[in-house]
Design a protein around this motif. Structure first.
Motif, PDB file in Angstrom:
ATOM      1  N   GLU A  20     -19.857  20.398 -26.686  1.00  0.00           N
ATOM      2  CA  GLU A  20     -19.580  18.984 -26.427  1.00  0.00           C
ATOM      3  C   GLU A  20     -19.268  18.764 -24.947  1.00  0.00           C
ATOM      4  O   GLU A  20     -19.631  17.746 -24.371  1.00  0.00           O
ATOM      5  N   SER A  21     -18.633  19.752 -24.315  1.00  0.00           N
ATOM      6  CA  SER A  21     -18.309  19.624 -22.891  1.00  0.00           C
ATOM      7  C   SER A  21     -19.576  19.551 -22.039  1.00  0.00           C
ATOM      8  O   SER A  21     -19.591  18.891 -21.001  1.00  0.00           O
ATOM      9  N   ALA A  22     -20.661  20.203 -22.477  1.00  0.00           N
ATOM     10  CA  ALA A  22     -21.928  20.132 -21.739  1.00  0.00           C
ATOM     11  C   ALA A  22     -22.513  18.728 -21.814  1.00  0.00           C
ATOM     12  O   ALA A  22     -22.989  18.195 -20.803  1.00  0.00           O
ATOM     13  N   VAL A  23     -22.448  18.127 -22.984  1.00  0.00           N
ATOM     14  CA  VAL A  23     -22.955  16.757 -23.150  1.00  0.00           C
ATOM     15  C   VAL A  23     -22.111  15.794 -22.327  1.00  0.00           C
ATOM     16  O   VAL A  23     -22.653  14.914 -21.639  1.00  0.00           O
ATOM     17  N   GLU A  28     -21.276  12.051 -18.040  1.00  0.00           N
ATOM     18  CA  GLU A  28     -20.366  11.584 -16.987  1.00  0.00           C
ATOM     19  C   GLU A  28     -21.030  11.540 -15.620  1.00  0.00           C
ATOM     20  O   GLU A  28     -20.560  10.844 -14.719  1.00  0.00           O
ATOM     21  N   ASN A  29     -22.136  12.262 -15.475  1.00  0.00           N
ATOM     22  CA  ASN A  29     -22.849  12.279 -14.196  1.00  0.00           C
ATOM     23  C   ASN A  29     -24.114  11.435 -14.238  1.00  0.00           C
ATOM     24  O   ASN A  29     -25.027  11.629 -13.448  1.00  0.00           O
ATOM     25  N   ASP A  30     -24.128  10.498 -15.159  1.00  0.00           N
ATOM     26  CA  ASP A  30     -25.189   9.488 -15.252  1.00  0.00           C
ATOM     27  C   ASP A  30     -26.574  10.060 -15.523  1.00  0.00           C
ATOM     28  O   ASP A  30     -27.584   9.478 -15.107  1.00  0.00           O
ATOM     29  N   VAL A  31     -26.619  11.195 -16.207  1.00  0.00           N
ATOM     30  CA  VAL A  31     -27.918  11.706 -16.651  1.00  0.00           C
ATOM     31  C   VAL A  31     -28.356  10.795 -17.790  1.00  0.00           C
ATOM     32  O   VAL A  31     -27.579  10.556 -18.726  1.00  0.00           O
ATOM     33  N   PRO A  32     -29.569  10.231 -17.722  1.00  0.00           N
ATOM     34  CA  PRO A  32     -30.009   9.310 -18.768  1.00  0.00           C
ATOM     35  C   PRO A  32     -29.976   9.976 -20.152  1.00  0.00           C
ATOM     36  O   PRO A  32     -30.222  11.175 -20.288  1.00  0.00           O
ATOM     37  N   GLU A  33     -29.678   9.179 -21.154  1.00  0.00           N
ATOM     38  CA  GLU A  33     -29.537   9.686 -22.523  1.00  0.00           C
ATOM     39  C   GLU A  33     -30.777  10.448 -22.985  1.00  0.00           C
ATOM     40  O   GLU A  33     -30.671  11.496 -23.622  1.00  0.00           O
ATOM     41  N   TRP A  34     -31.980   9.952 -22.660  1.00  0.00           N
ATOM     42  CA  TRP A  34     -33.194  10.648 -23.097  1.00  0.00           C
ATOM     43  C   TRP A  34     -33.288  12.032 -22.461  1.00  0.00           C
ATOM     44  O   TRP A  34     -33.766  12.989 -23.077  1.00  0.00           O
ATOM     45  N   MET A  35     -32.798  12.159 -21.211  1.00  0.00           N
ATOM     46  CA  MET A  35     -32.834  13.447 -20.530  1.00  0.00           C
ATOM     47  C   MET A  35     -31.756  14.374 -21.101  1.00  0.00           C
ATOM     48  O   MET A  35     -31.982  15.574 -21.245  1.00  0.00           O
ATOM     49  N   LEU A  94     -30.424  12.716  -9.304  1.00  0.00           N
ATOM     50  CA  LEU A  94     -29.820  11.793 -10.259  1.00  0.00           C
ATOM     51  C   LEU A  94     -29.904  10.335  -9.828  1.00  0.00           C
ATOM     52  O   LEU A  94     -29.633   9.444 -10.624  1.00  0.00           O
ATOM     53  N   ASN A  95     -30.316  10.079  -8.595  1.00  0.00           N
ATOM     54  CA  ASN A  95     -30.511   8.699  -8.155  1.00  0.00           C
ATOM     55  C   ASN A  95     -31.900   8.191  -8.520  1.00  0.00           C
ATOM     56  O   ASN A  95     -32.063   7.033  -8.885  1.00  0.00           O
ATOM     57  N   THR A  96     -32.914   9.061  -8.394  1.00  0.00           N
ATOM     58  CA  THR A  96     -34.292   8.626  -8.637  1.00  0.00           C
ATOM     59  C   THR A  96     -34.879   9.188  -9.926  1.00  0.00           C
ATOM     60  O   THR A  96     -35.930   8.732 -10.371  1.00  0.00           O
ATOM     61  N   HIS A  97     -34.241  10.200 -10.493  1.00  0.00           N
ATOM     62  CA  HIS A  97     -34.709  10.935 -11.671  1.00  0.00           C
ATOM     63  C   HIS A  97     -36.014  11.671 -11.413  1.00  0.00           C
ATOM     64  O   HIS A  97     -36.750  11.985 -12.342  1.00  0.00           O
ATOM     65  N   THR A 125     -41.599  13.139 -12.577  1.00  0.00           N
ATOM     66  CA  THR A 125     -40.456  12.948 -13.459  1.00  0.00           C
ATOM     67  C   THR A 125     -40.164  14.277 -14.159  1.00  0.00           C
ATOM     68  O   THR A 125     -40.955  15.223 -14.090  1.00  0.00           O
ATOM     69  N   TYR A 126     -39.055  14.321 -14.832  1.00  0.00           N
ATOM     70  CA  TYR A 126     -38.639  15.509 -15.573  1.00  0.00           C
ATOM     71  C   TYR A 126     -39.734  15.996 -16.522  1.00  0.00           C
ATOM     72  O   TYR A 126     -40.138  17.158 -16.488  1.00  0.00           O
TER      73      TYR A 126
END
Length: 156
Positions: A20-23, A28-35, A94-97, A125-126
Motif C-alpha cells: 500500500e505504501s508503494a501505491v 502522492e507524487n501525482d502519477v496518473p491513476e492509469w499509470m 511527471l510534468n509531461t508524462h 508516452t509510457y
C-alpha cells in the motif's frame, strides 16, 4: 498491457503483492491513476528484463528515487522506474508524462551541474515507450542512442 509484455518475456517470474505504501508514494507524487495501475500490475521482487531494458520493482520505487544518486532528479519530478542496457536510468517526467533517459555517466554531482542538463526526453508516452522496447529491435538502449534517434532539444 505492459504486464503482458513482461510476463511473455519472463515466463518463470512470479508477481508479488503491491505494498500500500508503494501505491501511496505514486499517488502522492501525482502519477496518473492509469499509470499507477500499470506500474502495480508489473509488481515483482526484482528488476524485470524486457528486451534490453529493465523495469524496477514497484515496491522499491520510493527507496530508489530517494537514494542520494537519484534524488536530484526525483526532486525535479523525474520518477525513475527502470534502466537501459548500459546503465542509464529510465524515468517518467511527471510534468509531461513523457519517458526519459538519464545520462548515468553524468549523474554524480559536482560544482555547477544542473540535473536537468542530463535528461534525454523522448517523444514517447509510457505505453508507447514500453511497446517500442518490446517490439522494435532497434529501440534505443541508452541515452546516447536515444539522442541519436530523437535528438536533444537545447535548454532555454
Amino acid at each position: 498491457m505492459i504486464a503482458e509484455l513482461i510476463a511473455a518475456n519472463n515466463p518463470t517470474a512470479r508477481p508479488v503483492s503491491v505494498d500500500e505504501s508503494a501505491v501511496c508514494f505514486l499517488s502522492e507524487n501525482d502519477v496518473p491513476e492509469w499509470m499507477v495501475r500499470s506500474l502495480t500490475a508489473t509488481a515483482y521482487d526484482e528488476w524485470m528484463p524486457l528486451q534490453n531494458h529493465f523495469i524496477a520493482p514497484v515496491n522499491q520505487l520510493h527507496d530508489l528515487n530517494n537514494e542520494d544518486l537519484y534524488r536530484p532528479w526525483f526532486q525535479r519530478r523525474y520518477l525513475t522506474i527502470g534502466g537501459g542496457l548500459n546503465g542509464d536510468p529510465i524515468a517518467i517526467d511527471l510534468n509531461t508524462h513523457r519517458m526519459c533517459f538519464l545520462f548515468h555517466d553524468e549523474m554524480y554531482p559536482r560544482e555547477d551541474y544542473l540535473p536537468d542538463d542530463f535528461v534525454l526526453h523522448t517523444p514517447l508516452t509510457y505505453t508507447d515507450f514500453w511497446t517500442g522496447v518490446a517490439n522494435d529491435p532497434s529501440f534505443p538502449v541508452d541515452a546516447y542512442e536515444a539522442e541519436e534517434c530523437w535528438g536533444r532539444p537545447q535548454r532555454s
